[in-house]
Write a protein that holds these residues in place. Sequence first.
Motif, mmCIF file in Angstrom:
data_model
loop_
_atom_site.group_PDB
_atom_site.id
_atom_site.type_symbol
_atom_site.label_atom_id
_atom_site.label_comp_id
_atom_site.label_asym_id
_atom_site.label_seq_id
_atom_site.Cartn_x
_atom_site.Cartn_y
_atom_site.Cartn_z
ATOM 1 N N GLY A 1 52.278 46.472 40.906
ATOM 2 C CA GLY A 1 51.451 46.753 39.843
ATOM 3 C C GLY A 1 50.381 47.793 40.277
ATOM 4 N N ALA B 1 45.915 35.187 39.059
ATOM 5 C CA ALA B 1 46.684 34.962 37.573
ATOM 6 C C ALA B 1 47.990 35.590 37.901
ATOM 7 N N ARG C 1 54.788 46.961 30.018
ATOM 8 C CA ARG C 1 54.109 47.234 31.092
ATOM 9 C C ARG C 1 53.262 48.635 30.817
ATOM 10 N N PHE D 1 50.058 38.013 35.548
ATOM 11 C CA PHE D 1 49.809 38.794 34.374
ATOM 12 C C PHE D 1 51.254 39.301 33.752
ATOM 13 N N TYR E 1 45.432 40.802 37.602
ATOM 14 C CA TYR E 1 45.391 42.135 36.489
ATOM 15 C C TYR E 1 44.863 41.871 35.347
ATOM 16 N N ASP F 1 56.034 37.149 53.502
ATOM 17 C CA ASP F 1 57.418 37.927 52.972
ATOM 18 C C ASP F 1 57.168 39.211 52.834
ATOM 19 N N SER G 1 52.244 42.266 43.244
ATOM 20 C CA SER G 1 51.074 42.742 42.886
ATOM 21 C C SER G 1 51.090 44.355 43.638
HETATM 22 P P1 ATP Z 1 53.119 35.901 45.644
HETATM 23 O O1 ATP Z 1 54.066 36.414 47.052
HETATM 24 O O2 ATP Z 1 52.195 34.974 46.167
HETATM 25 O O3 ATP Z 1 54.237 35.330 44.738
HETATM 26 P P2 ATP Z 1 53.076 38.483 44.387
HETATM 27 O O4 ATP Z 1 52.229 39.405 44.196
HETATM 28 O O5 ATP Z 1 54.391 38.701 44.874
HETATM 29 O O6 ATP Z 1 52.482 37.206 45.159
HETATM 30 P P3 ATP Z 1 54.179 38.006 41.391
HETATM 31 O O7 ATP Z 1 54.130 36.862 40.724
HETATM 32 O O8 ATP Z 1 55.511 38.663 41.859
HETATM 33 O O9 ATP Z 1 53.201 37.824 42.854
HETATM 34 O O10 ATP Z 1 53.229 39.137 41.160
HETATM 35 C C1 ATP Z 1 51.835 38.963 40.607
HETATM 36 C C2 ATP Z 1 51.547 39.944 39.568
HETATM 37 O O11 ATP Z 1 51.762 41.188 39.929
HETATM 38 C C3 ATP Z 1 52.450 39.681 38.386
HETATM 39 O O12 ATP Z 1 51.803 38.625 37.508
HETATM 40 C C4 ATP Z 1 52.281 40.952 37.438
HETATM 41 O O13 ATP Z 1 50.945 41.204 36.838
HETATM 42 C C5 ATP Z 1 52.289 41.995 38.815
HETATM 43 N N1 ATP Z 1 53.734 42.541 38.885
HETATM 44 C C6 ATP Z 1 54.968 41.877 39.586
HETATM 45 N N2 ATP Z 1 55.789 42.601 39.268
HETATM 46 C C7 ATP Z 1 55.395 43.884 38.867
HETATM 47 C C8 ATP Z 1 56.233 44.917 38.474
HETATM 48 N N3 ATP Z 1 57.555 45.073 38.714
HETATM 49 N N4 ATP Z 1 55.581 45.945 38.180
HETATM 50 C C9 ATP Z 1 54.362 46.074 37.785
HETATM 51 N N5 ATP Z 1 53.547 45.049 38.348
HETATM 52 C C10 ATP Z 1 54.169 43.722 38.639
#
Ligand code: ATP
Length: 351
Positions: free
Chosen positions: A111, A71, A82, A73, A41, A132, A108
């Motif tokens: 987002g 990354a 947000r 973000f 993002y 997961d 992600s």
């Molecule tokens: P992994 O399972 O590998 O950790 P993930 O996508 O769950 O992957 P996160 O760090 O939770 O990893 O989220 C990745 C990105 O998605 C965050 O850095 C942020 O930019 C966005 N994100 C996370 N939570 C939210 C949210 N509640 N609302 C909007 N965007 C979010």
Amino acid sequence: MKHIGILTSGGDSPGMNAAVRAAVFAARAQGITLYGIQQGYRGLYEGNWDELTLDKVDAIHAQGGTILRTARFMPFQDSARRQPAIDQCVANCAGKIDGLIVIGGDGSFRGAQDLTNHGLPCVCLPGTIDNDIACTDYTIGYDTALNTVMNQVDAIADTARSHDRCMIIEVMGNKAGDLTLYGGIACGATAVVLMEHGGYRFPEEGEMDAETKARFESDLVARVLKAKAAGKNYFLIFVAEGITGKKDKNGKTRYPGGAEALAKALGDATGADARCDILSYVQRGGRPTARDRVIATQMGDYAVGLLARGISNRVVVIHNEVIMDYDINQALKMPKGLSAADYGLAWRVSL
Ligand code: ATP
């Protein structure tokens, strides 16, 4: 839809590149231009993207990691920051990118949900080694990570067997025990300890209470002594990182002191030469397995098809070996399960 963006977000996972490659081919076949957005993002927010052409993705299916880089973000994660960040991303895309493919985990997906709700239609692919995500049987990268765990632990077992050791193996997965459970089964673990099963009381934050700790340790000690009595000279104890590895904001792990402390407690109680091996980041990398490449390719192709037909706010999933799609809002509400039958199996075949 003639212009689609694609990004990878959250932790990287092997197979993300194969999904990107497939999306390039699918887009080309439909006369769509595909843009590769750098660093998740953040790249969307900064307008950092380039057209993805066939020459750029030619051999990437065989590479781990993500050529788009990834990354976390933070402005999306922080409720106060947000909305302006979402607005900025949507404004950057106006007239340039009509739809977005997001490859990542459930963070992600949130987002992507926000972006869709504010005018940028998104489709998500589940990309995480943790497996997961409840709505799909497999996530992109899980199979490679499981094979990496198996290969690493097979090597650890060789030396453990030679020195009569008890090895605590800490396995990734965040709160999900899939890699720990199935890695344990694949490696003939003496014990498999997970957040999901076993009936322990694990707190959301902070250390487990003294009673849980005592029962947790005594279960493992009993297991090692039983295996020893049965003639086994080495012991592999698989522990999910949620128990010994993940630290809360105060630096505390659920099992006080983490994997090293658990090895010491088990060594003291059983007389075994007990050590720990935290597999860590090696589990994230490496060449994707055939299964991950195939699933990722199917999903990347499918995602372009959805956006091309004007369908968004969906997660592409694999269920009973069939690729299909699922509403993001529903997907994020589904509770993640882990087979109790396979947990029982892991303990039955473990002495
Ligand atoms: P992994 O399972 O590998 O950790 P993930 O996508 O769950 O992957 P996160 O760090 O939770 O990893 O989220 C990745 C990105 O998605 C965050 O850095 C942020 O930019 C966005 N994100 C996370 N939570 C939210 C949210 N509640 N609302 C909007 N965007 C979010």
